[in-house]
Every structure is written in C-alpha cells, then in structure tokens.
Design an enzyme around this catalytic site. Structure first.
Site, PDB file in Angstrom:
ATOM      1  N   HIS A   1      -6.501  -7.263  12.991  1.00 33.24           N
ATOM      2  CA  HIS A   1      -5.262  -6.474  13.008  1.00 33.24           C
ATOM      3  C   HIS A   1      -4.910  -6.138  14.458  1.00 33.24           C
ATOM      4  O   HIS A   1      -5.780  -5.751  15.229  1.00 33.24           O
ATOM      5  CB  HIS A   1      -5.478  -5.187  12.197  1.00 33.24           C
ATOM      6  CG  HIS A   1      -4.222  -4.425  11.895  1.00 33.24           C
ATOM      7  ND1 HIS A   1      -3.129  -4.997  11.282  1.00 33.24           N
ATOM      8  CD2 HIS A   1      -3.886  -3.130  12.109  1.00 33.24           C
ATOM      9  CE1 HIS A   1      -2.184  -4.071  11.128  1.00 33.24           C
ATOM     10  NE2 HIS A   1      -2.612  -2.945  11.627  1.00 33.24           N
TER      11      HIS A   1
ATOM     12  N   TYR B   1      15.613  31.554   5.068  1.00 31.96           N
ATOM     13  CA  TYR B   1      14.472  32.350   5.537  1.00 31.96           C
ATOM     14  C   TYR B   1      14.554  32.643   7.031  1.00 31.96           C
ATOM     15  O   TYR B   1      14.901  31.767   7.824  1.00 31.96           O
ATOM     16  CB  TYR B   1      13.166  31.605   5.275  1.00 31.96           C
ATOM     17  CG  TYR B   1      12.796  31.525   3.820  1.00 31.96           C
ATOM     18  CD1 TYR B   1      12.495  32.668   3.086  1.00 31.96           C
ATOM     19  CD2 TYR B   1      12.752  30.288   3.179  1.00 31.96           C
ATOM     20  CE1 TYR B   1      12.152  32.575   1.741  1.00 31.96           C
ATOM     21  CE2 TYR B   1      12.395  30.199   1.839  1.00 31.96           C
ATOM     22  CZ  TYR B   1      12.101  31.341   1.124  1.00 31.96           C
ATOM     23  OH  TYR B   1      11.761  31.261  -0.197  1.00 31.96           O
TER      24      TYR B   1
ATOM     25  N   CYS C   1      14.021  25.065   2.898  1.00 33.91           N
ATOM     26  CA  CYS C   1      13.127  25.721   1.935  1.00 33.91           C
ATOM     27  C   CYS C   1      12.328  24.654   1.177  1.00 33.91           C
ATOM     28  O   CYS C   1      12.491  23.467   1.396  1.00 33.91           O
ATOM     29  CB  CYS C   1      13.934  26.547   0.935  1.00 33.91           C
ATOM     30  SG  CYS C   1      15.151  27.641   1.687  1.00 33.91           S
ATOM     31  N   MET C   2      11.473  25.113   0.274  1.00 33.88           N
ATOM     32  CA  MET C   2      10.629  24.162  -0.467  1.00 33.88           C
ATOM     33  C   MET C   2      11.469  23.223  -1.335  1.00 33.88           C
ATOM     34  O   MET C   2      11.173  22.034  -1.440  1.00 33.88           O
ATOM     35  CB  MET C   2       9.629  24.919  -1.347  1.00 33.88           C
ATOM     36  CG  MET C   2       8.603  24.001  -1.987  1.00 33.88           C
ATOM     37  SD  MET C   2       7.460  24.845  -3.086  1.00 33.88           S
ATOM     38  CE  MET C   2       6.447  25.745  -1.940  1.00 33.88           C
TER      39      MET C   2
ATOM     40  N   ARG D   1       0.530 -10.609   7.024  1.00 34.94           N
ATOM     41  CA  ARG D   1       0.579  -9.408   6.176  1.00 34.94           C
ATOM     42  C   ARG D   1       1.849  -8.636   6.539  1.00 34.94           C
ATOM     43  O   ARG D   1       1.913  -7.958   7.565  1.00 34.94           O
ATOM     44  CB  ARG D   1      -0.690  -8.563   6.395  1.00 34.94           C
ATOM     45  CG  ARG D   1      -1.977  -9.338   6.121  1.00 34.94           C
ATOM     46  CD  ARG D   1      -3.215  -8.476   6.296  1.00 34.94           C
ATOM     47  NE  ARG D   1      -3.294  -7.824   7.589  1.00 34.94           N
ATOM     48  CZ  ARG D   1      -3.820  -8.352   8.689  1.00 34.94           C
ATOM     49  NH1 ARG D   1      -4.353  -9.566   8.672  1.00 34.94           N
ATOM     50  NH2 ARG D   1      -3.830  -7.668   9.810  1.00 34.94           N
TER      51      ARG D   1
ATOM     52  N   LYS E   1       0.842  -1.200   0.000  1.00 34.40           N
ATOM     53  CA  LYS E   1       0.000   0.000   0.000  1.00 34.40           C
ATOM     54  C   LYS E   1       0.879   1.252   0.000  1.00 34.40           C
ATOM     55  O   LYS E   1       2.069   1.174   0.326  1.00 34.40           O
ATOM     56  CB  LYS E   1      -0.913  -0.005   1.236  1.00 34.40           C
ATOM     57  CG  LYS E   1      -0.163   0.049   2.566  1.00 34.40           C
ATOM     58  CD  LYS E   1      -1.073  -0.217   3.748  1.00 34.40           C
ATOM     59  CE  LYS E   1      -0.309  -0.137   5.062  1.00 34.40           C
ATOM     60  NZ  LYS E   1      -1.137  -0.611   6.198  1.00 34.40           N
TER      61      LYS E   1
HETATM   62  C1  LIG Z   1      -0.528  -1.648   6.843  1.00 40.31           C
HETATM   63  C2  LIG Z   1      -1.158  -2.898   7.329  1.00 40.31           C
HETATM   64  C3  LIG Z   1      -0.372  -4.043   7.563  1.00 40.31           C
HETATM   65  C4  LIG Z   1       1.133  -4.038   7.501  1.00 40.31           C
HETATM   66  O1  LIG Z   1       1.654  -3.606   8.740  1.00 40.31           O
HETATM   67  P1  LIG Z   1       3.221  -3.589   9.041  1.00 40.31           P
HETATM   68  O2  LIG Z   1       3.308  -3.175  10.447  1.00 40.31           O
HETATM   69  O3  LIG Z   1       3.797  -2.581   8.113  1.00 40.31           O
HETATM   70  O4  LIG Z   1       3.717  -4.949   8.756  1.00 40.31           O
HETATM   71  C5  LIG Z   1      -1.026  -5.211   7.892  1.00 40.31           C
HETATM   72  N1  LIG Z   1      -2.370  -5.243   8.024  1.00 40.31           N
HETATM   73  C6  LIG Z   1      -3.145  -4.160   7.839  1.00 40.31           C
HETATM   74  C7  LIG Z   1      -4.612  -4.270   8.004  1.00 40.31           C
HETATM   75  C8  LIG Z   1      -2.569  -2.947   7.501  1.00 40.31           C
HETATM   76  O5  LIG Z   1      -3.334  -1.868   7.336  1.00 40.31           O
END
Ligand SMILES: *Cc1c(COP(=O)(O)O)cnc(C)c1O
Length: 388
Positions: free
Chosen positions: A166, A268, A314-315, A222, A41
């Site tokens: 999660h 700046y 700066c930018m 994940r 992601k």
């Molecule tokens: C981003 C995300 C992960 C990955 O998490 P890490 O800590 O980067 O391994 C896993 N599950 C869900 C639902 C996430 O949003």
C-alpha cells in the site's frame, strides 16, 4: 426486494449510475491485464456496501475488498460470490470462519500462520501476503521476515493467492517517496519470487496510484475513493487523470421558518444574535447524523442559493439564516447540487480541515440512504420509501 419506510425528511442520495461510470472510466484507463477490486469497506465509505458492490461488479469490477472479516461476511450473506479480500488483520482463531465462506485474508506474521493452521476447516484458506514498503502500518518489512513467513507456510491449510502493498503518498504531486516504496517492493518481490515459484496476484495501487500510474499497476488495483467520484487529494484533482462523477449527496427539508427581530439569539450558548430582522430556518439534522458541530458557519443550498448555518449545531437540528421566507418542506441540500450551485464533498472536508474520505463515513446510519440511477428522480419523495 425489501423496503424500509422512514419517518424523517433527511436523507442521502447515492447515484449508482455514477459509481458504475467511475469504474468504467478507470477500466478504460488501465492496461487490459489489470483487474479491479472495488473497495467497499466501512459500508462503502458510508455509501452502502451491498448496493455499491452490486453496481461496481455490474460495471466491470472483478472482486471486492474490505477492512474487516465482519464486512466480508455481510457481503457473502448478501449473496456475492466473487473473491472478497479482507485487507486488515483478522484474528487467526477466526481462520475457519473465513475458510468456510471462501474469504481471503491478509497475512504478514509467522505466529499468525502457526495459530491459524491449528484451526480445523475444510479445504484451504486463501491468503494474501502483505508487504510494508513504507506505509508503516501492517506488513512484512524485510527479506528475513518474508522468509520466516514462507517457512511457516502449511500447504495443506493455506493457499497463497496474492501479494500486495500500500502506498502512503501516491496522492501527492511529489513522487519521490512513492518511488522509494516501489524500489522496496521490487526488492521484496524479487526475493519472494526466488522462494515461491507459483503464480500469485500482485496488487499495489489504491485510487491515486491506479489513476496516475496505470502502466505501473500489476494484476489488480484496489479502487476506493475514486469509485465514489471523489479525487484522493487536491493534487490528484488538479492532475485530473480521469473524469469522476460524485455519487453522494445529503439533503433535508425546512421544518420551521420564522422571522426574528434584531437582537434575538439562536441555539445553545446564544452565540449567534440576529443583526436585524432575519428569516431563520430549522433543519432536522445534527451532529448525531454526522453533521458535526465544527460545520457551524458552513453554507447549505436552499432554492439554489447559499445560506449559512448560524448558531451551534445541535444533536438533531441546526439553524440557517435565510435570504427570505420559504415554505416548510422546502428541500435543503447540505452536500451536492441544487440547480447551478454546489456544495462539494471537498468543500465540506476543507471547511473542517479533513479529507473528503472522512465526510461520508461520518454521516451516520440514522440517515437513510436512497439509491438512484439518475438525477431527475430525486425530486419526487413525499412518502419517503427507500430501498434498503
Ligand atoms: C482503503 C484502502 C484502499 C483504497 O484506497 P483509496 O485511496 O480509497 O482508493 C486500498 N488499499 C488498502 C490497503 C486500503 O486500506
């Protein structure tokens, strides 16, 4: 192969060999039955989604996970045929788009199913049910909610492929809240199994949980931050369950070098004033590149030595105080290694009081990403040509 040419001398190097090594380290560490979603992601946490996905799959990841449907579509368009899961909420009216591209979506609301099943699409839409066991973000929290979602299930339209949750604190030394979440998960899974006799994939672990508790993982994990070679927290780094190899470094070059007498001001607000004769270098990188203003005062590497950023960022540019004169074109490393010195992602994150995850995400698309397989190729880059 498409090549893009850039006319600027600031760039990110992404080591794909490191990405592969991190996947292999996790794979060795997991029990044989657990597969890996490579979490790509947010443009692979700023590293480049397509290149990272490719490397991760080559090294043994089984599937891809993203936050948005747009991110999943980009990957399908690039030709990836492996399962892709969108972990966030997607509009139910976009169910047909996902179904057509064989992209799995996340569901946790019965109203969502009711709207999605009114869309017209061929075949079945693959869905994963999200359980909220304590993250408090998205997901089903109770047996009643679970029951109402399963009652709204339309077997003609939907295929239930996964159930997941999660963890909020898997990266902390104290595991008590993690255990609370596990207990809630067990309860919800038991009630799920009573109502749904068909096999599904269960996945719970992010990087922290999969690295620390490999024996507690179910069918899939994940894997996000660890794949990029970063530890999810200082606690996990200390516990060091598996070796990780950083993949992201940020570089630029000196575009101007001058010696100023005592009493001259920089940038700046004129908040920095030379204390004596000083060599000042100008870097063509600034907050529009994600090198945010709060990084004022942090050190960068020039000639393998630490040299501080002086004055406001700066930018598009910032200035460093140099220990001596250097030629224009000298490489400067903002994140990463130069000889025996290193400015780590963790150091940059700590300096601005955030987590390592946020830093590469902030480095904007204006900074080209260059993909490398090994260290030595990094020096050769006069006519900057990057793989896109
Ligand atoms: C981003 C995300 C992960 C990955 O998490 P890490 O800590 O980067 O391994 C896993 N599950 C869900 C639902 C996430 O949003």
């Amino acid at each position: 192969m498409v090549f893009d040419t850039y006319y600027r001398d600031s760039w990110v190097e992404v080591r794909l060999d490191a990405i592969r090594a991190n996947i292999r380290e996790l794979k060795k560490h997991l029990t044989g039955k657990t597969g890996i979603y490579a979490v790509v992601k947010a443009n692979a946490y700023g590293h480049g989604d397509i290149q990272v996905a490719q490397a991760a799959l080559e090294a043994g990841a089984d599937a891809l996970a993203v936050a948005l449907l747009d991110e999943a579509l980009r990957l399908r368009e690039a030709g990836f045929t492996v399962p892709i899961l969108v972990m966030g909420w997607v509009r139910p009216t976009d169910a047909a788009v996902a179904a057509e591209q064989n992209i799995s979506l996340t569901v946790f609301q019965k109203e969502w199913l009711e709207t999605a099943k009114q869309q017209t699409f061929d075949g079945k839409l693959s869905l994963h049910v999200k359980l909220d066991t304590g993250m408090g973000r998205i997901g089903i929290r109770t047996e009643e909610e679970l029951q109402s979602v399963l009652e709204a299930w339309d077997e003609q339209s939907f295929q239930l492929d996964g159930v997941f949750t999660h963890y909020a604190t898997a990266d902390e030394e104290d595991t008590s809240y993690f255990q609370t979440q596990q207990a809630r998960l067990e309860e919800l899974l038991a009630s799920f199994a009573k109502r749904w006799p068909h096999p599904v994939h269960i996945h719970t672990g992010n990087s922290a949980a999969s690295m620390r508790f490999p024996e507690k993982m179910h069918h899939m994990v994940r894997f996000g931050i660890g794949m990029y070679g970063l530890y999810p927290s200082h606690d996990v780094k200390e516990i060091n369950p598996i070796p990780l190899y950083p993949s992201f470094s940020l570089h630029t070059t000196l575009v101007h070098v001058k010696e100023l007498p005592k009493g001259e001001s920089i940038s700046y607000g004129a908040v920095y004033t030379t204390e004596g004769p000083e060599w000042i270098g100008t870097l063509p990188v600034g907050y529009a590149d994600g090198w945010i203003r709060k990084l004022q005062g942090l050190e960068v590497l020039v000639d393998g030595k630490r040299q501080p950023i002086v004055g406001k960022i700066c930018m598009d540019q910032c200035m460093v105080k140099l220990d001596q004169s250097y030629p224009v074109g000298t490489q400067v490393t903002l994140i990463g290694k130069q000889r025996d010195s290193e400015i780590s992602m963790d150091e940059v994150a700590d300096y601005v009081d955030t987590i390592n995850y946020e830093v590469p995400c902030l480095i904007s698309s204006r900074v080209p990403r260059m993909y490398l397989e090994q260290e030595e190729t990094t020096e050769v880059r006069n006519a900057l040509i990057f793989k896109s």
